[in-house]
Design a protein around this motif. Structure first.
Motif, PDB file in Angstrom:
ATOM      1  N   ALA A  88      50.818  37.489  53.940  1.00  0.00           N
ATOM      2  CA  ALA A  88      52.214  37.696  54.319  1.00  0.00           C
ATOM      3  C   ALA A  88      52.838  36.407  54.795  1.00  0.00           C
ATOM      4  O   ALA A  88      52.178  35.535  55.352  1.00  0.00           O
ATOM      5  CB  ALA A  88      52.303  38.735  55.425  1.00  0.00           C
ATOM      6  N   GLY A  89      54.145  36.301  54.583  1.00  0.00           N
ATOM      7  CA  GLY A  89      54.904  35.145  55.050  1.00  0.00           C
ATOM      8  C   GLY A  89      55.286  35.336  56.507  1.00  0.00           C
ATOM      9  O   GLY A  89      54.790  36.214  57.204  1.00  0.00           O
ATOM     10  N   CYS A  90      56.218  34.513  56.959  1.00  0.00           N
ATOM     11  CA  CYS A  90      56.558  34.506  58.376  1.00  0.00           C
ATOM     12  C   CYS A  90      57.342  35.733  58.812  1.00  0.00           C
ATOM     13  O   CYS A  90      57.099  36.286  59.863  1.00  0.00           O
ATOM     14  CB  CYS A  90      57.362  33.253  58.689  1.00  0.00           C
ATOM     15  N   THR A  93      67.181  36.743  52.783  1.00  0.00           N
ATOM     16  CA  THR A  93      65.968  36.065  52.354  1.00  0.00           C
ATOM     17  C   THR A  93      65.373  36.783  51.155  1.00  0.00           C
ATOM     18  O   THR A  93      65.223  38.005  51.157  1.00  0.00           O
ATOM     19  CB  THR A  93      64.934  36.042  53.497  1.00  0.00           C
ATOM     20  N   VAL A  94      65.033  36.031  50.124  1.00  0.00           N
ATOM     21  CA  VAL A  94      64.364  36.569  48.949  1.00  0.00           C
ATOM     22  C   VAL A  94      62.912  36.124  49.004  1.00  0.00           C
ATOM     23  O   VAL A  94      62.618  34.924  48.954  1.00  0.00           O
ATOM     24  CB  VAL A  94      65.031  36.078  47.651  1.00  0.00           C
ATOM     25  N   LYS A  95      62.014  37.072  49.151  1.00  0.00           N
ATOM     26  CA  LYS A  95      60.587  36.771  49.201  1.00  0.00           C
ATOM     27  C   LYS A  95      60.015  36.775  47.793  1.00  0.00           C
ATOM     28  O   LYS A  95      60.151  37.750  47.057  1.00  0.00           O
ATOM     29  CB  LYS A  95      59.853  37.798  50.056  1.00  0.00           C
ATOM     30  N   ILE A  96      59.364  35.662  47.418  1.00  0.00           N
ATOM     31  CA  ILE A  96      58.761  35.576  46.094  1.00  0.00           C
ATOM     32  C   ILE A  96      57.301  35.173  46.237  1.00  0.00           C
ATOM     33  O   ILE A  96      56.927  34.417  47.138  1.00  0.00           O
ATOM     34  CB  ILE A  96      59.508  34.576  45.196  1.00  0.00           C
ATOM     35  N   THR A  97      56.471  35.664  45.347  1.00  0.00           N
ATOM     36  CA  THR A  97      55.061  35.296  45.396  1.00  0.00           C
ATOM     37  C   THR A  97      54.839  33.953  44.721  1.00  0.00           C
ATOM     38  O   THR A  97      55.596  33.529  43.849  1.00  0.00           O
ATOM     39  CB  THR A  97      54.168  36.359  44.721  1.00  0.00           C
ATOM     40  N   VAL A 123      55.411  33.535  49.307  1.00  0.00           N
ATOM     41  CA  VAL A 123      54.330  34.383  49.814  1.00  0.00           C
ATOM     42  C   VAL A 123      53.135  34.238  48.880  1.00  0.00           C
ATOM     43  O   VAL A 123      53.241  34.478  47.674  1.00  0.00           O
ATOM     44  CB  VAL A 123      54.771  35.865  49.873  1.00  0.00           C
ATOM     45  N   LYS A 124      51.995  33.827  49.396  1.00  0.00           N
ATOM     46  CA  LYS A 124      50.815  33.571  48.570  1.00  0.00           C
ATOM     47  C   LYS A 124      50.286  34.853  47.920  1.00  0.00           C
ATOM     48  O   LYS A 124      50.246  35.918  48.527  1.00  0.00           O
ATOM     49  CB  LYS A 124      49.705  32.948  49.410  1.00  0.00           C
ATOM     50  N   SER A 125      49.863  34.708  46.651  1.00  0.00           N
ATOM     51  CA  SER A 125      49.274  35.808  45.906  1.00  0.00           C
ATOM     52  C   SER A 125      48.104  35.274  45.089  1.00  0.00           C
ATOM     53  O   SER A 125      47.907  34.055  45.002  1.00  0.00           O
ATOM     54  CB  SER A 125      50.323  36.455  44.995  1.00  0.00           C
ATOM     55  N   THR A 126      47.338  36.167  44.482  1.00  0.00           N
ATOM     56  CA  THR A 126      46.166  35.745  43.704  1.00  0.00           C
ATOM     57  C   THR A 126      46.388  35.825  42.205  1.00  0.00           C
ATOM     58  O   THR A 126      45.589  35.310  41.437  1.00  0.00           O
ATOM     59  CB  THR A 126      44.946  36.615  44.053  1.00  0.00           C
ATOM     60  N   GLY A 170      57.162  46.948  48.219  1.00  0.00           N
ATOM     61  CA  GLY A 170      58.353  46.496  48.920  1.00  0.00           C
ATOM     62  C   GLY A 170      58.112  45.309  49.835  1.00  0.00           C
ATOM     63  O   GLY A 170      59.009  44.881  50.550  1.00  0.00           O
ATOM     64  N   ASP A 171      56.894  44.738  49.781  1.00  0.00           N
ATOM     65  CA  ASP A 171      56.582  43.603  50.647  1.00  0.00           C
ATOM     66  C   ASP A 171      57.254  42.313  50.182  1.00  0.00           C
ATOM     67  O   ASP A 171      57.424  41.378  50.966  1.00  0.00           O
ATOM     68  CB  ASP A 171      55.068  43.377  50.706  1.00  0.00           C
ATOM     69  N   ILE A 172      57.597  42.258  48.891  1.00  0.00           N
ATOM     70  CA  ILE A 172      58.277  41.067  48.363  1.00  0.00           C
ATOM     71  C   ILE A 172      59.418  41.530  47.455  1.00  0.00           C
ATOM     72  O   ILE A 172      59.510  42.702  47.094  1.00  0.00           O
ATOM     73  CB  ILE A 172      57.302  40.138  47.609  1.00  0.00           C
ATOM     74  N   ASP A 173      60.284  40.575  47.113  1.00  0.00           N
ATOM     75  CA  ASP A 173      61.456  40.890  46.294  1.00  0.00           C
ATOM     76  C   ASP A 173      61.285  40.478  44.838  1.00  0.00           C
ATOM     77  O   ASP A 173      61.803  41.134  43.938  1.00  0.00           O
ATOM     78  CB  ASP A 173      62.699  40.199  46.857  1.00  0.00           C
ATOM     79  N   LEU A 174      60.588  39.365  44.618  1.00  0.00           N
ATOM     80  CA  LEU A 174      60.343  38.873  43.269  1.00  0.00           C
ATOM     81  C   LEU A 174      58.865  38.546  43.113  1.00  0.00           C
ATOM     82  O   LEU A 174      58.286  37.846  43.950  1.00  0.00           O
ATOM     83  CB  LEU A 174      61.171  37.618  42.972  1.00  0.00           C
ATOM     84  N   ALA A 175      58.273  39.044  42.046  1.00  0.00           N
ATOM     85  CA  ALA A 175      56.871  38.754  41.760  1.00  0.00           C
ATOM     86  C   ALA A 175      56.787  37.633  40.737  1.00  0.00           C
ATOM     87  O   ALA A 175      57.419  37.693  39.678  1.00  0.00           O
ATOM     88  CB  ALA A 175      56.167  39.994  41.222  1.00  0.00           C
ATOM     89  N   PHE A 176      56.009  36.595  41.058  1.00  0.00           N
ATOM     90  CA  PHE A 176      55.714  35.532  40.103  1.00  0.00           C
ATOM     91  C   PHE A 176      54.602  36.065  39.219  1.00  0.00           C
ATOM     92  O   PHE A 176      53.451  36.190  39.645  1.00  0.00           O
ATOM     93  CB  PHE A 176      55.282  34.274  40.855  1.00  0.00           C
ATOM     94  N   THR A 177      54.933  36.400  37.993  1.00  0.00           N
ATOM     95  CA  THR A 177      53.985  37.079  37.129  1.00  0.00           C
ATOM     96  C   THR A 177      54.210  36.653  35.687  1.00  0.00           C
ATOM     97  O   THR A 177      54.880  35.659  35.422  1.00  0.00           O
ATOM     98  CB  THR A 177      54.086  38.604  37.318  1.00  0.00           C
TER      99      THR A 177
END
Length: 314
Positions: free
Chosen positions: A4-6, A23-27, A56-59, A71-78
């Motif tokens: 999780a981010g801040c 704020t837009v949270k992205i992985t 936000v760090k992802s694997t 709903g933990d993030i807004d945009l997924a880097f995928t």
């Protein structure tokens, strides 16, 4: 799977006014080729366009989509494969920006099927019955490697794919834990006794680029956050224009090195992905066809079904 981010998850879940100030949270995977986001963040382009971005760090892409649905993030880097597979399973997703596309010439390839120099393997057929490492099962690298093996005369049905973190794939090949691994080209380290069988993306693309990665939202948020997501894509477009300027070359590599922990001098010698924030719908269509060919999806979604009308396309 996801750090999780801040700010809290509820901050992201509750934002949705489309005001362009949330704020837009992205992985992020912390890859060197996420330079467009790093640049837009550090050079104030996001701020100029009235959007605040939190990484936000992802694997991997699949893990990012899980976080997106929660709903933990807004945009997924995928990637497009994971996106279209999820859509086929009833998850309503929208592709709002591309991150980068693949090279179309082998000499400019940025990916590799890494093997040990002394393995005796000379081609895709030599991998039949072997174990191949990828960053996640069912992800883009496994799908492309499967397609590459078929194109090159191998039999991917005989292969065992195993998931390992990006930073462990090359060493797994060097140690003999796996016979091969699909890795970024810079990880094919001769000092580890490794070499490449080629860039599988170049072979599969067959003269045309494939969309390697991008940013995906759930459909509801793609509507409620239209202003933010338009500003996000526009920021990436502006960042790409800047990082492609020769006078910004040194600054770009320094920023990549800082964010992905790679040696800056090594990065300067490597080929890079094609940074493109605009959405290549023809590329997405070709990748949908690959999913159908591999029987992963019966009827892949059409780009017109999951690319919002406000997104800038090529």
């Amino acid at each position: 799977m996801l750090a999780a981010g801040c700010s809290s998850a509820s901050d992201s879940k509750d934002s949705g006014t489309g005001s362009g100030t949330n704020t837009v949270k992205i992985t992020t995977l912390g890859l060197c080729n996420e330079i467009s986001v790093y640049w837009a963040q550090e050079k104030g382009i996001f701020t100029k366009n009235n959007v605040k971005v939190e990484l936000v760090k992802s694997t991997g892409g699949a893990a990012a989509l899980t976080a997106l649905q929660s709903g933990d993030i807004d945009l997924a880097f995928t990637n497009p494969f994971s996106t279209m597979i999820a859509i086929s399973q009833g998850i309503d997703l929208k592709w709002v920006a591309t991150a980068y596309e693949t090279a179309i010439i082998e000499d400019q390839g940025t990916n590799a099927v890494a093997i040990a120099k002394d393995s005796g393997i000379t081609d895709a057929k030599g991998l039949n019955g072997k174990t191949i490492g990828v960053n996640e099962i069912g992800g883009i690298n496994q799908i492309i490697t499967t397609q590459w093996m078929t194109l090159k005369g191998g039999d991917p049905s005989t292969v065992k794919f195993v998931a390992l973190p990006f930073n462990e794939l090359a060493s797994a090949v060097a140690s003999g834990k796996v016979a091969a691994a699909q890795v970024p080209a810079q990880n094919v380290d001769p000092s580890l006794g490794l070499r490449s069988l080629g860039d599988p993306y170049v072979a599969v693309g067959n003269g045309k680029p494939l969309t390697f990665a991008g940013y995906v939202a759930v459909s509801k948020k793609a509507t409620s956050h239209e202003n933010e997501f338009k500003a996000f894509q526009q920021s990436l477009i502006e960042a790409n224009a800047q990082i492609n300027l020769p006078e910004n070359s040194d600054a770009k590599f320094e920023m990549e090195s800082k964010n992905c922990k790679q040696n800056v001098d090594v990065l300067k010698k490597l080929h890079e992905n094609v940074y493109e924030a605009k959405v290549d719908t023809a590329s997405l269509q070709r990748m949908g066809d690959i999913l159908k060919e591999q029987s992963r999806v019966k009827a892949p979604a059409k780009p017109a079904d999951f690319v919002p009308s406000y997104v800038v396309t090529k």
